[in-house]
Enzyme design. Structure first.
Site, short mmCIF file in Angstrom:
data_model
loop_
_atom_site.label_atom_id
_atom_site.label_comp_id
_atom_site.label_asym_id
_atom_site.label_seq_id
_atom_site.Cartn_x
_atom_site.Cartn_y
_atom_site.Cartn_z
N MET A 1 -6.40 4.85 6.34
CA MET A 1 -5.33 5.60 8.05
C MET A 1 -5.06 6.60 7.62
O MET A 1 -4.68 6.63 5.90
CB MET A 1 -4.48 4.59 8.84
CG MET A 1 -5.75 3.60 8.49
SD MET A 1 -4.31 2.37 9.81
CE MET A 1 -5.73 1.76 11.55
N GLY A 2 -4.67 7.34 8.51
CA GLY A 2 -4.09 8.87 8.05
C GLY A 2 -5.00 9.95 8.74
O GLY A 2 -6.08 10.73 8.21
N ILE B 1 3.28 4.39 9.38
CA ILE B 1 2.49 4.23 8.53
C ILE B 1 1.96 5.78 7.59
O ILE B 1 2.32 6.09 6.83
CB ILE B 1 1.31 3.35 8.14
CG1 ILE B 1 -0.17 3.47 8.76
CG2 ILE B 1 1.74 2.14 8.60
CD1 ILE B 1 -1.87 2.71 8.73
N ASP B 2 1.55 6.29 7.98
CA ASP B 2 1.10 8.08 8.29
C ASP B 2 1.35 8.81 7.59
O ASP B 2 1.54 9.56 6.79
CB ASP B 2 0.92 8.63 9.31
CG ASP B 2 -1.01 8.00 10.10
OD1 ASP B 2 -1.14 7.58 8.76
OD2 ASP B 2 -0.54 8.17 11.13
N ARG C 1 -1.38 -2.19 8.53
CA ARG C 1 -0.82 -1.78 9.56
C ARG C 1 -0.11 -3.03 9.68
O ARG C 1 0.93 -3.25 10.43
CB ARG C 1 -1.04 -1.06 10.84
CG ARG C 1 -1.56 -0.01 10.97
CD ARG C 1 -1.10 1.23 12.28
NE ARG C 1 -1.41 0.28 13.36
CZ ARG C 1 -2.30 0.50 14.47
NH1 ARG C 1 -2.29 1.76 14.37
NH2 ARG C 1 -2.01 0.38 15.36
#
EC number: 2.7.1.11
Length: 361
Positions: free
Chosen positions: A183-184, A140-141, A288
């Site tokens: 996120m990241g 997902i990054d 996610r």
């Protein structure tokens, strides 16, 4: 049915789960079975399953009805067999020796690994050890070198954007600064895209170290202009300008000493600097989980079908990638151990600045 010397293929998913994994598994298996008569061996729980020999024969029914499902039917784990390898207490085998043994035991001609940076780095090392490996880009990054896009990213952007949309109403109703942590860890693609799509006022990402004074100035300017709320999107890997000057060891120690995640720290800093009430929403695993978007289903299917073609023509040691809207093969060695960060002159960053988003610099 087309001929190929590749008859039996192992397939595993490793690292964090992401939307589209099952769609990709389905794409590889169905295309391989229908077009090439391949057999597939499912490996449970990533590289751990390959070390332990936890495998099973995949049948047509196993991949039926999984296109829309989140998660992974194979299970996943973050084991890294090349990192600090320890011999098995019973067999005395090192992880790589056990992997080679099980690769031969299950008569695999090749191995497909679905995952992010760590997974494909391990895949590259296995290829160097003599295994026939094809990698697929899942995260997902969106931070895998060599591909313009990874499956899972668009679904995560959809989820994060919807969350920001919903938080807007609370921020407006209560005249608050709302910090949304996404996120990241090493790259800010998700934060950047969701901030623009969700109308964020501030976007803090790892690529652009922030100065809390700059952020505070922007938020106070909004208040003085009659805007009673602000949305601050913070990637989990965002860092201050002071932290950017730290050594890797110093930075890691500083983060371990933080009582809460970066979103809470930013909210606290802003509340102190502006006097405005600030609240935090950490989206976490929501980004996610769940059903992949139609875009990610199509993309994962494309990657899966292409992987079957790579296998059939014995084009090993490659990451199946998307470049300029075309499927290409990128040597795994070129992707291994690297992170695709956002270039500071990226058009998406420039477009964000053009509509008034503050990046804290």
């Amino acid at each position: 049915m087309k001929k190929t010397a590749v008859k039996t293929v192992g397939i595993l998913t490793a690292g964090g789960d992401a939307p589209g994994l099952n769609a990709a598994i389905r794409g590889v298996c169905r295309s391989g079975m229908i077009n090439y008569g391949m057999k597939f061996v499912g490996i449970r729980n990533g590289y751990r399953g390959l070390v332990e020999g936890d495998c099973f024969q995949i049948k047509t029914g196993d991949v039926a009805g999984i296109l829309t499902r989140g998660g992974t039917i194979l299970g996943t784990a973050r084991d890294k067999p090349f990192k600090n390898p320890v011999p098995d207490a019973d067999t005395g085998l090192l992880p790589i020796e056990a992997i080679k043994k099980n690769y031969k035991k299950w008569k695999m001609d090749a191995l497909v690994v679905l995952g992010g940076n760590g997974t494909n780095t391990t895949g590259s090392l296995l290829f160097e050890e003599g295994l026939n490996v094809v990698g697929l880009p899942k995260t997902i990054d969106n931070d895998i070198v060599g591909t313009d896009i990874t499956f899972g990213f668009h679904t995560a952007v959809d989820v994060a954007t919807e969350a920001i949309d919903r938080i807007h109403t609370t921020a407006h109703s209560h005249s608050r600064v709302m910090v949304v942590e996404v996120m990241g860890h090493k790259a800010g693609w998700l934060g950047l895209y969701s901030a623009i799509a969700g109308g964020g006022d501030v976007c803090l990402i790892p690529e652009i170290p922030y100065d809390i004074k700059s952020v505070s100035k922007e938020i106070l300017a909004r208040r003085d202009a009659g805007k009673n709320f602000s949305i601050v999107v913070v990637a989990e890997g965002a860092l201050s300008k002071a932290e950017a000057k730290m050594t890797k060891k110093e930075f890691k120690k500083a983060r371990l000493e933080m009582p809460q995640s970066i979103g809470y720290r930013v909210a606290h800093e802003l509340e102190e600097a502006t006097g405005l009430e600030s609240r935090v929403s950490v989206l976490g695993y929501l980004q996610r989980g769940g059903t992949p978007s139609p875009y990610d289903r199509v993309l994962a299917n494309q990657f899966g079908v292409a992987a079957a073609d790579f296998l059939a023509r014995e084009d090993f040691g490659k990451l199946v990638a998307m470049q300029n809207n075309k499927i290409v093969g990128v040597p795994l060695s070129e992707c291994a151990g690297k992170v695709k960060n956002i270039p500071l002159d990226d058009p998406i960053i420039q477009s964000g600045r053009s509509v008034g988003i503050c990046f804290g610099d």
